[in-house]
Design a protein around this motif. Structure first.
Motif, mmCIF file in Angstrom:
data_model
loop_
_atom_site.group_PDB
_atom_site.id
_atom_site.type_symbol
_atom_site.label_atom_id
_atom_site.label_comp_id
_atom_site.label_asym_id
_atom_site.label_seq_id
_atom_site.Cartn_x
_atom_site.Cartn_y
_atom_site.Cartn_z
ATOM 1 N N ARG A 46 31.466 19.973 5.043
ATOM 2 C CA ARG A 46 31.244 18.521 4.930
ATOM 3 C C ARG A 46 32.078 17.769 5.960
ATOM 4 N N CYS A 47 33.322 18.180 6.120
ATOM 5 C CA CYS A 47 34.201 17.520 7.095
ATOM 6 C C CYS A 47 33.656 17.703 8.507
ATOM 7 N N ASP A 48 33.224 18.909 8.824
ATOM 8 C CA ASP A 48 32.669 19.169 10.151
ATOM 9 C C ASP A 48 31.437 18.302 10.403
ATOM 10 N N LYS A 49 30.586 18.193 9.409
ATOM 11 C CA LYS A 49 29.373 17.380 9.542
ATOM 12 C C LYS A 49 29.752 15.911 9.749
ATOM 13 N N ASN A 50 30.690 15.416 8.959
ATOM 14 C CA ASN A 50 31.101 14.016 9.094
ATOM 15 C C ASN A 50 31.759 13.751 10.443
ATOM 16 N N LEU A 51 32.567 14.679 10.908
ATOM 17 C CA LEU A 51 33.196 14.520 12.216
ATOM 18 C C LEU A 51 32.156 14.504 13.328
ATOM 19 N N LYS A 52 31.159 15.355 13.215
ATOM 20 C CA LYS A 52 30.087 15.381 14.215
ATOM 21 C C LYS A 52 29.352 14.043 14.241
ATOM 22 N N GLU A 53 29.060 13.498 13.079
ATOM 23 C CA GLU A 53 28.387 12.204 13.010
ATOM 24 C C GLU A 53 29.248 11.109 13.626
ATOM 25 N N LEU A 54 30.546 11.133 13.345
ATOM 26 C CA LEU A 54 31.450 10.144 13.926
ATOM 27 C C LEU A 54 31.535 10.275 15.439
ATOM 28 N N GLU A 55 31.543 11.492 15.924
ATOM 29 C CA GLU A 55 31.580 11.712 17.367
ATOM 30 C C GLU A 55 30.326 11.157 18.032
ATOM 31 N N GLU A 56 29.184 11.354 17.397
ATOM 32 C CA GLU A 56 27.934 10.809 17.938
ATOM 33 C C GLU A 56 27.977 9.280 17.965
ATOM 34 N N LEU A 57 28.479 8.680 16.895
ATOM 35 C CA LEU A 57 28.595 7.230 16.864
ATOM 36 C C LEU A 57 29.553 6.735 17.948
ATOM 37 N N GLU A 58 30.642 7.451 18.119
ATOM 38 C CA GLU A 58 31.616 7.085 19.145
ATOM 39 C C GLU A 58 30.983 7.134 20.534
ATOM 40 N N LYS A 59 30.195 8.165 20.806
ATOM 41 C CA LYS A 59 29.507 8.283 22.092
ATOM 42 C C LYS A 59 28.559 7.106 22.312
ATOM 43 N N ARG A 60 27.848 6.731 21.272
ATOM 44 C CA ARG A 60 26.908 5.611 21.397
ATOM 45 C C ARG A 60 27.632 4.308 21.685
ATOM 46 N N VAL A 61 28.754 4.092 20.997
ATOM 47 C CA VAL A 61 29.517 2.861 21.212
ATOM 48 C C VAL A 61 30.143 2.869 22.615
ATOM 49 N N GLU A 62 30.605 4.027 23.077
ATOM 50 C CA GLU A 62 31.131 4.136 24.441
ATOM 51 C C GLU A 62 30.048 3.803 25.466
ATOM 52 N N LYS A 63 28.840 4.251 25.202
ATOM 53 C CA LYS A 63 27.714 3.951 26.091
ATOM 54 C C LYS A 63 27.441 2.449 26.119
ATOM 55 N N ILE A 64 27.460 1.836 24.943
ATOM 56 C CA ILE A 64 27.259 0.381 24.856
ATOM 57 C C ILE A 64 28.360 -0.339 25.624
ATOM 58 N N LYS A 65 29.566 0.132 25.488
ATOM 59 C CA LYS A 65 30.700 -0.465 26.200
ATOM 60 C C LYS A 65 30.491 -0.363 27.709
ATOM 61 N N SER A 66 30.046 0.794 28.178
ATOM 62 C CA SER A 66 29.800 0.981 29.604
ATOM 63 C C SER A 66 28.737 0.035 30.114
ATOM 64 N N ILE A 67 27.671 -0.093 29.335
ATOM 65 C CA ILE A 67 26.585 -0.995 29.720
ATOM 66 C C ILE A 67 27.119 -2.432 29.815
ATOM 67 N N GLU A 68 27.903 -2.826 28.847
ATOM 68 C CA GLU A 68 28.449 -4.190 28.814
ATOM 69 C C GLU A 68 29.388 -4.420 29.997
ATOM 70 N N LEU A 69 30.221 -3.435 30.312
ATOM 71 C CA LEU A 69 31.125 -3.551 31.446
ATOM 72 C C LEU A 69 30.342 -3.723 32.750
ATOM 73 N N LEU A 70 29.292 -2.978 32.903
ATOM 74 C CA LEU A 70 28.464 -3.091 34.108
ATOM 75 C C LEU A 70 27.816 -4.473 34.194
ATOM 76 N N ARG A 71 27.350 -4.973 33.110
ATOM 77 C CA ARG A 71 26.708 -6.292 33.095
ATOM 78 C C ARG A 71 27.707 -7.399 33.421
ATOM 79 N N CYS A 72 28.903 -7.290 32.893
ATOM 80 C CA CYS A 72 29.903 -8.324 33.089
ATOM 81 C C CYS A 72 30.440 -8.339 34.522
#
Length: 74
Positions: A46-72
């Protein structure tokens, strides 16, 4: 949750006392150990599954951050 922890601790203490007096069977202890090992494996999965999900969310938010930085910058 605290109640369950205290109750579990009490039970383990009583079993320790019984073991010191040879009043508890080895098969009982083996069954308890097997049960605990199974629960540990389940929890790890369960912990491994939850960590994997959190890592995926973190990657998505990092991508959003990159997009925003490029736009700004423009």
């Amino acid at each position: 949750m605290e109640f369950i922890k205290k109750l579990t601790e009490w039970v383990i203490e009583k079993e320790e006392e019984a073991a010191k007096q040879c009043a508890i069977g080895l098969d009982t202890i083996e069954k308890q150990l097997e049960f605990l090992k199974e629960k540990k494996i389940e929890l790890q999965k369960r912990c491994d599954k939850n960590l994997k999900e959190l890592e995926e969310l973190e990657k998505r938010v990092e991508k959003i951050k990159s997009i925003e930085l490029l736009r700004c910058k423009k």
